[in-house]
Motif scaffolding. Sequence first.
Motif, mmCIF file in Angstrom:
data_model
loop_
_atom_site.group_PDB
_atom_site.id
_atom_site.type_symbol
_atom_site.label_atom_id
_atom_site.label_comp_id
_atom_site.label_asym_id
_atom_site.label_seq_id
_atom_site.Cartn_x
_atom_site.Cartn_y
_atom_site.Cartn_z
ATOM 1 N N TYR A 94 -10.390 13.026 -4.076
ATOM 2 C CA TYR A 94 -10.400 11.782 -4.569
ATOM 3 C C TYR A 94 -12.036 11.118 -4.453
ATOM 4 O O TYR A 94 -12.457 11.281 -3.324
ATOM 5 N N GLY A 126 1.968 5.367 -1.490
ATOM 6 C CA GLY A 126 0.870 6.504 -1.801
ATOM 7 C C GLY A 126 0.355 7.166 -0.727
ATOM 8 O O GLY A 126 0.463 6.669 0.446
ATOM 9 N N THR A 136 -8.859 12.756 -8.562
ATOM 10 C CA THR A 136 -8.386 11.249 -8.947
ATOM 11 C C THR A 136 -9.688 10.449 -8.685
ATOM 12 O O THR A 136 -10.363 10.476 -7.561
ATOM 13 N N ARG A 179 -6.961 2.749 2.234
ATOM 14 C CA ARG A 179 -5.943 3.509 2.541
ATOM 15 C C ARG A 179 -6.256 5.117 2.388
ATOM 16 O O ARG A 179 -6.002 5.946 3.336
ATOM 17 N N LEU A 180 -6.864 5.345 1.481
ATOM 18 C CA LEU A 180 -7.423 6.801 1.252
ATOM 19 C C LEU A 180 -8.311 7.200 2.478
ATOM 20 O O LEU A 180 -8.051 8.351 2.942
ATOM 21 N N VAL A 210 -11.316 6.832 -7.864
ATOM 22 C CA VAL A 210 -11.072 5.216 -7.470
ATOM 23 C C VAL A 210 -12.080 4.486 -7.609
ATOM 24 O O VAL A 210 -13.120 4.577 -6.784
ATOM 25 N N LYS A 227 -6.830 0.488 -2.178
ATOM 26 C CA LYS A 227 -6.484 1.842 -2.284
ATOM 27 C C LYS A 227 -7.789 2.748 -1.675
ATOM 28 O O LYS A 227 -7.430 3.913 -0.938
ATOM 29 N N THR A 230 -11.855 -1.590 -2.126
ATOM 30 C CA THR A 230 -10.705 -1.721 -2.788
ATOM 31 C C THR A 230 -9.234 -1.173 -1.708
ATOM 32 O O THR A 230 -9.783 -0.615 -0.797
ATOM 33 N N LEU A 247 0.909 -1.180 0.026
ATOM 34 C CA LEU A 247 0.020 -0.016 0.023
ATOM 35 C C LEU A 247 1.053 1.383 0.022
ATOM 36 O O LEU A 247 1.358 1.712 1.060
ATOM 37 N N CYS A 304 -2.485 10.687 0.693
ATOM 38 C CA CYS A 304 -3.372 11.477 0.172
ATOM 39 C C CYS A 304 -2.845 13.024 0.007
ATOM 40 O O CYS A 304 -2.076 13.460 1.019
#
Length: 300
Positions: free
Chosen positions: A48, A40, A154, A66-67, A156, A63, A61, A38, A42
């Motif tokens: 996002y 990356g 972005t 994580r965000l 997702v 991602k 997901t 994981l 924010c």
Amino acid sequence: MPALSNPLLQKWFNAFMRLSHRALTPLVQHAADIRLPLRGECRAGQVYLVGAGSGDAELLTLKAARLLMQADAVVYDRLVGDDVLALIPSSSERYYVGKARGHHSVPQAEIGGLMVKLAREGKSVVRLKGGDPAVFARMGEELDALAAAQVAATIVPGITAASAAAACMGIPLTDRGHAQQLRFVTAQLCREDGTPDWQALARKDETLVFYMGLSKVNAICHGLRQAGLPDEWPIMLVANASQSEQQSLVGSLADMPEKLAATPLPSPCLIVVGSVVQRVATTPAALAATNFCSAPQTTP
């Protein structure tokens, strides 16, 4: 010699199992040390547009999860489940902008303005939407608002309700024996004339998935029958797909309005029309044996 066969086999089997255990133990220990990559973060001043999936937190997901745990602010909808919201740290700001049928708690323009405001304050922002943000979720309008303010965005993707409902009911959305096409349709009848092209939708070689159509089941069944689909054509309703409170009804275009009146379902509810619905296991015994998702409750 035959009298020694069974004990000899048993001896060899035991030795093999001991050897296998010794050989595999390091691999099992190594697996426990594996960490998913994981990477990356924010970014400040960025928005996002994140799909929260169908409600089951385990269907997020990596991602998206994580965000959610990194964002300074989360702007979320009504259809985002509590288990998903639980991933948001207490230090993050939360803004509820949910919409329900017939009642918009926050106008769409204000949602866009809120995201722009938060991003311009230097915060990393997650706009959390149920299902997939690009499927009947007004993502285009929000992208336009962000682009007009020159705010980076972005996307997702998330698991849309159609995928979750089909998986939990144990059917494919596409099956070469049933359908050559799959069509997602909004049941809100937003066009000026207020009526879908029923003739174009009434095909036997296609699976139809209607979103936001619980209040329009009568109109859908009537329209498709009038356009030529037979009375016995299969239809399925799935409410709260993939969640513990999932409920469903399976029937035909002719009898579904009566079934729904006798056994009302809550919103959100998805409607699947097509011969592939015939594959649904509707008996309690079959459901207990399959358990495709988290114990769906089905009323045939």
